[in-house]
Design an enzyme around this catalytic site. Sequence first.
Site, short mmCIF file in Angstrom:
data_model
loop_
_atom_site.label_atom_id
_atom_site.label_comp_id
_atom_site.label_asym_id
_atom_site.label_seq_id
_atom_site.Cartn_x
_atom_site.Cartn_y
_atom_site.Cartn_z
N GLY A 84 -0.82 -13.19 4.47
CA GLY A 84 0.51 -12.84 3.98
C GLY A 84 1.55 -13.27 4.99
CD GLN B 131 5.26 -12.01 9.25
OE1 GLN B 131 5.00 -11.99 8.05
NE2 GLN B 131 4.33 -12.01 10.19
CB CYS C 163 0.82 -8.68 12.30
SG CYS C 163 2.48 -9.21 11.85
CG LEU C 164 0.09 -14.65 10.46
CD1 LEU C 164 0.65 -15.57 9.38
CD2 LEU C 164 -1.10 -15.30 11.16
CG HIS D 246 1.38 -6.13 7.06
ND1 HIS D 246 0.73 -5.63 8.16
CD2 HIS D 246 2.00 -7.26 7.48
CE1 HIS D 246 0.97 -6.43 9.20
NE2 HIS D 246 1.73 -7.43 8.80
CD GLU D 247 3.02 -10.06 5.08
OE1 GLU D 247 4.07 -10.35 5.71
OE2 GLU D 247 1.90 -10.12 5.61
CG HIS E 299 6.71 -8.32 8.47
ND1 HIS E 299 6.93 -8.27 9.84
CD2 HIS E 299 5.38 -8.50 8.31
CE1 HIS E 299 5.78 -8.41 10.46
NE2 HIS E 299 4.81 -8.55 9.56
#
Length: 173
Positions: A46, A51, A91-92, A133-134, A137
Amino acid sequence: MAILDILHFPDPRLRRRAVPVAQVDDIVRRMLDDMLETMYEAKGVGLAATQVNIHQRMLVADVSDERDQPLYLVNPEIVARDGLQESEEGCLSVPGFYESVRRAEQIRVRALGRDGELLEFDADGFLAVCIQHEIDHLDGKLFVDYLSELKRQRIQKKLRKQQRAAEPAGISG
Protein backbone atom coordinates in the site's frame (compact mmCIF):
# COMPACT_ATOMS: atom_id res chain seq x y z
CA MET A 1 5.31 6.28 -15.34
CA ALA A 2 7.83 7.36 -12.75
CA ILE A 3 9.25 6.06 -9.51
CA LEU A 4 8.61 8.64 -6.79
CA ASP A 5 10.71 9.37 -3.70
CA ILE A 6 9.19 7.94 -0.52
CA LEU A 7 9.41 10.16 2.58
CA HIS A 8 10.81 8.55 5.72
CA PHE A 9 9.85 9.02 9.36
CA PRO A 10 10.36 11.47 11.08
CA ASP A 11 10.01 13.76 8.02
CA PRO A 12 7.46 16.42 9.06
CA ARG A 13 5.76 16.28 5.65
CA LEU A 14 4.37 12.88 6.68
CA ARG A 15 2.29 14.75 9.29
CA ARG A 16 0.43 16.93 6.78
CA ARG A 17 -3.24 16.16 6.40
CA ALA A 18 -4.13 15.49 2.77
CA VAL A 19 -6.86 17.52 1.09
CA PRO A 20 -9.71 15.98 -0.94
CA VAL A 21 -9.21 15.52 -4.66
CA ALA A 22 -11.58 17.88 -6.47
CA GLN A 23 -11.82 15.89 -9.70
CA VAL A 24 -10.40 12.62 -10.97
CA ASP A 25 -8.70 13.61 -14.22
CA ASP A 26 -5.67 12.57 -16.27
CA ILE A 27 -3.28 14.27 -13.83
CA VAL A 28 -4.73 12.35 -10.88
CA ARG A 29 -4.67 9.08 -12.86
CA ARG A 30 -1.01 9.68 -13.75
CA MET A 31 -0.19 10.30 -10.07
CA LEU A 32 -2.03 7.10 -9.10
CA ASP A 33 -0.12 5.13 -11.74
CA ASP A 34 3.20 6.57 -10.53
CA MET A 35 2.26 5.72 -6.95
CA LEU A 36 1.41 2.14 -7.91
CA GLU A 37 4.69 1.72 -9.79
CA THR A 38 6.57 3.18 -6.80
CA MET A 39 4.77 0.84 -4.40
CA TYR A 40 5.56 -2.23 -6.53
CA GLU A 41 9.20 -1.16 -6.94
CA ALA A 42 9.53 -0.74 -3.14
CA LYS A 43 7.91 -4.16 -2.55
CA GLY A 44 5.04 -2.59 -0.60
CA VAL A 45 1.36 -3.52 -0.42
CA GLY A 46 0.00 0.00 0.00
CA LEU A 47 1.06 3.59 -0.55
CA ALA A 48 -0.66 6.83 0.37
CA ALA A 49 -0.04 10.02 -1.60
CA THR A 50 1.29 11.70 1.55
CA GLN A 51 4.20 9.25 1.58
CA VAL A 52 5.40 10.59 -1.78
CA ASN A 53 4.86 14.24 -0.80
CA ILE A 54 1.56 14.59 -2.64
CA HIS A 55 -0.92 15.92 -0.11
CA GLN A 56 -4.14 14.81 -1.77
CA ARG A 57 -6.47 12.11 -0.47
CA MET A 58 -5.59 9.11 -2.60
CA LEU A 59 -3.94 5.76 -2.10
CA VAL A 60 -3.04 2.60 -3.95
CA ALA A 61 -2.88 -0.96 -2.64
CA ASP A 62 -2.39 -4.51 -3.85
CA VAL A 63 -2.39 -7.29 -1.27
CA SER A 64 -2.68 -10.10 -3.84
CA ASP A 65 0.02 -12.77 -3.98
CA GLU A 66 0.40 -12.29 -7.74
CA ARG A 67 0.57 -8.48 -7.41
CA ASP A 68 -2.06 -8.17 -10.13
CA GLN A 69 -5.07 -6.72 -8.30
CA PRO A 70 -4.32 -3.01 -7.89
CA LEU A 71 -6.78 -0.95 -5.91
CA TYR A 72 -7.00 2.80 -6.51
CA LEU A 73 -8.87 4.84 -3.90
CA VAL A 74 -9.50 8.57 -4.23
CA ASN A 75 -11.01 10.45 -1.28
CA PRO A 76 -11.35 7.19 0.69
CA GLU A 77 -13.33 7.07 3.90
CA ILE A 78 -14.23 4.32 6.29
CA VAL A 79 -17.99 4.42 6.82
CA ALA A 80 -18.26 1.42 9.17
CA ARG A 81 -15.94 -0.66 11.37
CA ASP A 82 -16.44 -3.96 13.17
CA GLY A 83 -14.33 -6.15 15.42
CA LEU A 84 -10.70 -5.83 16.39
CA GLN A 85 -7.60 -7.58 15.18
CA GLU A 86 -3.99 -7.24 16.12
CA SER A 87 -1.37 -7.78 13.45
CA GLU A 88 2.20 -6.88 12.69
CA GLU A 89 2.59 -3.87 10.43
CA GLY A 90 5.46 -2.36 8.55
CA CYS A 91 5.65 0.77 6.45
CA LEU A 92 7.60 2.01 3.44
CA SER A 93 8.09 5.28 5.36
CA VAL A 94 9.48 3.42 8.39
CA PRO A 95 11.70 0.88 6.60
CA GLY A 96 12.84 -2.23 8.42
CA PHE A 97 10.54 -1.93 11.43
CA TYR A 98 7.53 -4.11 12.20
CA GLU A 99 5.28 -3.76 15.24
CA SER A 100 1.93 -5.09 16.38
CA VAL A 101 -1.02 -2.70 15.92
CA ARG A 102 -4.74 -3.10 16.75
CA ARG A 103 -7.23 -2.12 14.08
CA ALA A 104 -10.77 -2.90 13.01
CA GLU A 105 -11.15 -6.42 11.63
CA GLN A 106 -13.80 -5.46 9.06
CA ILE A 107 -14.43 -2.11 7.42
CA ARG A 108 -16.78 -0.63 4.87
CA VAL A 109 -14.99 1.75 2.50
CA ARG A 110 -16.38 4.48 0.27
CA ALA A 111 -14.15 6.16 -2.32
CA LEU A 112 -13.79 7.11 -5.93
CA GLY A 113 -11.97 4.74 -8.25
CA ARG A 114 -9.27 5.47 -10.82
CA ASP A 115 -11.87 6.67 -13.33
CA GLY A 116 -13.90 8.68 -10.83
CA GLU A 117 -16.58 6.02 -10.32
CA LEU A 118 -18.10 5.68 -6.85
CA LEU A 119 -16.91 2.57 -5.01
CA GLU A 120 -18.33 1.13 -1.82
CA PHE A 121 -17.10 -2.23 -0.56
CA ASP A 122 -16.35 -4.31 2.51
CA ALA A 123 -12.82 -5.32 3.40
CA ASP A 124 -11.50 -7.62 6.10
CA GLY A 125 -8.24 -9.20 7.18
CA PHE A 126 -5.04 -7.95 5.59
CA LEU A 127 -6.82 -5.67 3.10
CA ALA A 128 -8.72 -3.95 5.93
CA VAL A 129 -5.45 -3.41 7.82
CA CYS A 130 -3.76 -2.03 4.71
CA ILE A 131 -6.55 0.44 3.90
CA GLN A 132 -6.74 1.67 7.52
CA HIS A 133 -2.95 2.09 7.57
CA GLU A 134 -2.95 4.12 4.33
CA ILE A 135 -5.91 6.30 5.35
CA ASP A 136 -4.01 7.07 8.55
CA HIS A 137 -1.21 8.44 6.35
CA LEU A 138 -3.70 10.73 4.61
CA ASP A 139 -4.62 12.04 8.08
CA GLY A 140 -0.96 12.64 8.99
CA LYS A 141 -0.72 9.59 11.24
CA LEU A 142 1.81 6.74 11.12
CA PHE A 143 1.65 3.24 12.57
CA VAL A 144 4.37 4.22 15.05
CA ASP A 145 1.82 6.57 16.64
CA TYR A 146 0.09 3.47 18.02
CA LEU A 147 3.28 2.46 19.84
CA SER A 148 4.64 3.58 23.18
CA GLU A 149 6.65 6.80 23.23
CA LEU A 150 9.77 4.79 24.08
CA LYS A 151 9.39 2.45 21.08
CA ARG A 152 8.67 5.39 18.78
CA GLN A 153 11.81 7.23 19.98
CA ARG A 154 13.96 4.12 19.53
CA ILE A 155 12.73 3.65 15.96
CA GLN A 156 13.29 7.33 15.20
CA LYS A 157 16.82 7.21 16.61
CA LYS A 158 17.71 4.08 14.60
CA LEU A 159 16.29 5.55 11.37
CA ARG A 160 18.24 8.79 11.84
CA LYS A 161 21.41 6.78 12.41
CA GLN A 162 20.75 4.76 9.23
CA GLN A 163 20.08 7.95 7.25
CA ARG A 164 23.35 9.53 8.46
CA ALA A 165 25.26 6.35 7.55
CA ALA A 166 23.75 6.41 4.06
CA GLU A 167 24.75 10.02 3.37
CA PRO A 168 27.85 10.44 1.21
CA ALA A 169 30.99 11.20 3.19
CA GLY A 170 32.32 14.73 2.92
CA ILE A 171 35.69 15.43 1.40
CA SER A 172 38.22 16.56 3.96
CA GLY A 173 41.27 18.51 3.03
